[in-house]
Design a protein around this motif. Structure first.
Motif, PDB file in Angstrom:
ATOM      1  N   THR A 174      89.192  41.780  40.845  1.00 19.08           N
ATOM      2  CA  THR A 174      89.035  42.807  39.822  1.00 19.08           C
ATOM      3  C   THR A 174      88.561  42.157  38.536  1.00 19.08           C
ATOM      4  OG1 THR A 174      90.128  44.601  38.607  1.00 19.08           O
ATOM      5  CG2 THR A 174      91.441  42.633  39.064  1.00 19.08           C
ATOM      6  N   LYS A 214      83.573  55.445  43.527  1.00 18.44           N
ATOM      7  CA  LYS A 214      84.215  54.677  44.595  1.00 18.44           C
ATOM      8  C   LYS A 214      83.153  54.399  45.651  1.00 18.44           C
ATOM      9  CE  LYS A 214      88.343  55.969  45.738  1.00 18.44           C
ATOM     10  NZ  LYS A 214      89.173  54.828  45.281  1.00 18.44           N
ATOM     11  N   VAL A 244      79.544  46.027  34.604  1.00 19.03           N
ATOM     12  CA  VAL A 244      80.371  46.833  35.506  1.00 19.03           C
ATOM     13  C   VAL A 244      81.816  46.352  35.495  1.00 19.03           C
ATOM     14  CG1 VAL A 244      80.690  47.562  37.906  1.00 19.03           C
ATOM     15  CG2 VAL A 244      78.391  47.196  37.024  1.00 19.03           C
ATOM     16  N   LYS A 264      81.832  56.620  36.849  1.00 23.14           N
ATOM     17  CA  LYS A 264      82.885  55.964  37.610  1.00 23.14           C
ATOM     18  C   LYS A 264      82.764  56.439  39.051  1.00 23.14           C
ATOM     19  CE  LYS A 264      86.118  55.619  33.729  1.00 23.14           C
ATOM     20  NZ  LYS A 264      87.474  55.948  33.210  1.00 23.14           N
ATOM     21  N   PHE A 285      85.354  49.651  46.658  1.00 28.34           N
ATOM     22  CA  PHE A 285      85.294  49.231  45.263  1.00 28.34           C
ATOM     23  C   PHE A 285      85.380  50.455  44.355  1.00 28.34           C
ATOM     24  CE2 PHE A 285      83.342  45.502  47.184  1.00 28.34           C
ATOM     25  CZ  PHE A 285      83.831  44.464  46.399  1.00 28.34           C
ATOM     26  N   ASP A 286      86.288  50.391  43.387  1.00 29.60           N
ATOM     27  CA  ASP A 286      86.293  51.350  42.289  1.00 29.60           C
ATOM     28  C   ASP A 286      85.516  50.708  41.149  1.00 29.60           C
ATOM     29  OD1 ASP A 286      87.986  53.516  43.312  1.00 29.60           O
ATOM     30  OD2 ASP A 286      89.552  51.997  43.347  1.00 29.60           O
ATOM     31  N   ILE A 287      84.436  51.366  40.728  1.00 26.82           N
ATOM     32  CA  ILE A 287      83.553  50.752  39.748  1.00 26.82           C
ATOM     33  C   ILE A 287      83.286  51.703  38.586  1.00 26.82           C
ATOM     34  CG2 ILE A 287      82.425  49.290  41.468  1.00 26.82           C
ATOM     35  CD1 ILE A 287      80.083  51.235  41.442  1.00 26.82           C
ATOM     36  N   TRP A 323      76.618  46.910  46.715  1.00 23.72           N
ATOM     37  CA  TRP A 323      76.596  47.064  45.259  1.00 23.72           C
ATOM     38  C   TRP A 323      75.182  47.369  44.774  1.00 23.72           C
ATOM     39  CZ3 TRP A 323      79.843  44.278  41.144  1.00 23.72           C
ATOM     40  CH2 TRP A 323      81.204  44.480  41.387  1.00 23.72           C
ATOM     41  N   TYR A 357      85.216  46.629  37.772  1.00 18.27           N
ATOM     42  CA  TYR A 357      85.395  46.899  39.195  1.00 18.27           C
ATOM     43  C   TYR A 357      86.764  46.420  39.673  1.00 18.27           C
ATOM     44  CZ  TYR A 357      84.782  41.889  39.856  1.00 18.27           C
ATOM     45  OH  TYR A 357      84.953  40.537  39.798  1.00 18.27           O
TER      46      TYR A 357
END
Length: 322
Positions: A224, A272, A209, A270, A299-301, A258, A211
């Motif tokens: 990050t 959020k 991942v 992708k 979190f942007d993952i 998560w 992130y």
């Protein structure tokens, strides 16, 4: 490199303060009392609850209680304490009482000479403190236990404020960013920005991942896996690799938000994730002062890959004699 809105605003505030007339104190200390609330000033044995920012004369931010959302407790030391000298850190806070605010410029040359320590290389001449006193705890005739009981009660109330404000912070973030997240029964909210075409992971799979994590309260990026993002937000660490995180999913190797969120996503997605503290770092925060208690996170993952557990080779059997 772009500065965050917070850093830019702080820089402007510091510059404005620096242009004002400073008084000169002992030991090279310079100060500007922004607000004098007319209350008794701190004495040895007292405690102060303060909010502050600390910057260098090169405009680098060293510390901010506003980031964490909790005040700092300052103990006013007696003059006989080793390392205490006129014009030091301790001297600043003796000028302040309930509701006061001030700007101080601590002389690093004096500090180095008085403490026999090398002068720090992160500034040229001064470290600048912008201080606001929230509450003054006066020692007076109180025993130490009684004094600290007052402080503990006060600090518990500050923690409670963080707890009760969490839901509002999440709602404000969603509204401000015009988001329409899906919400699970646990309270996790998520937006699929780009849906992948692969399979979804299951508990026990290993995922890779990319992130970026930020505090919802102020948008500050705290971690990050992407080097360019770390450099942009001034959290780059040359001692760590910047590459996709790799961990087993659904087995408590990561925070619950998560574990739950990644199990919802097909490979290549992708998304959020808006994670309440109950699914993040809870009532204690991360213990490092980066993520405060009751802090909702975003979190942007990107779910890059899913690795299945190795399957034992059924053809490999022990040879036994009949």
């Amino acid at each position: 490199m772009k500065k965050s809105i917070f850093s830019l605003g702080l820089a402007i505030a510091i510059l404005g303060s620096a242009c004002q007339q400073f008084e000169k104190g002992e030991g090279g200390l310079q100060y500007k009392i922004v607000k004098d609330n007319g209350q008794p000033k701190a004495q040895a044995g007292d405690l102060l609850s303060i909010h502050l920012t600390v910057t260098t004369d090169r405009d680098s931010l060293l510390q901010s209680t506003y980031k964490i959302g909790l005040p700092q407790i300052i103990n006013i030391a007696p003059d006989s304490t080793p390392g205490v000298y006129p014009g030091d850190y301790n001297s600043m806070f003796r000028m302040l009482g309930d509701g006061d605010s001030a700007v101080f410029k601590l002389d690093l040359d004096t500090m180095a000479a008085k403490t026999m320590q090398p002068k720090p290389d992160f500034a040229d001449k001064y470290v600048i403190f912008n201080v606001k006193v929230n509450k003054h705890f006066q020692k007076g005739e109180l025993t130490d236990s009684a004094l600290y009981a007052e402080v503990n009660t006060y600090f518990d109330s500050e923690i409670e404020k963080l707890k009760t404000s969490e839901e509002g912070k999440i709602a404000s973030y969603i509204k401000k960013n015009n988001l329409e997240p899906l919400k699970t029964a646990s309270g996790l909210q998520y937006i699929i920005v780009e849906e992948g075409t692969g399979e979804k992971p299951v508990a026990g799979d290993t995922v890779q991942v990319n992130y970026t994590g930020a505090l919802i309260a102020n948008g500050e990026v705290f971690d990050t896996s992407v080097k360019a993002v770390a450099e942009e937000h001034k959290i780059f660490n040359a001692m760590r690799p910047y590459e996709p995180a790799k961990f087993a999913i659904g087995v408590r190797q990561v925070i619950p938000g998560w574990d739950e969120g990644l199990l919802l996503l097909p490979k290549g997605s992708k998304a959020k994730l808006i994670i309440p503290s109950e699914l993040g770092y809870g009532e204690r925060g991360d213990g490092r002062g980066v993520i405060p208690p009751f802090a909702p996170l975003v979190f942007d993952i990107e779910l890059i890959d899913i690795l299945k557990p190795a399957v034992p080779d059924s053809s490999a059997q022990d040879n036994t004699e009949e």
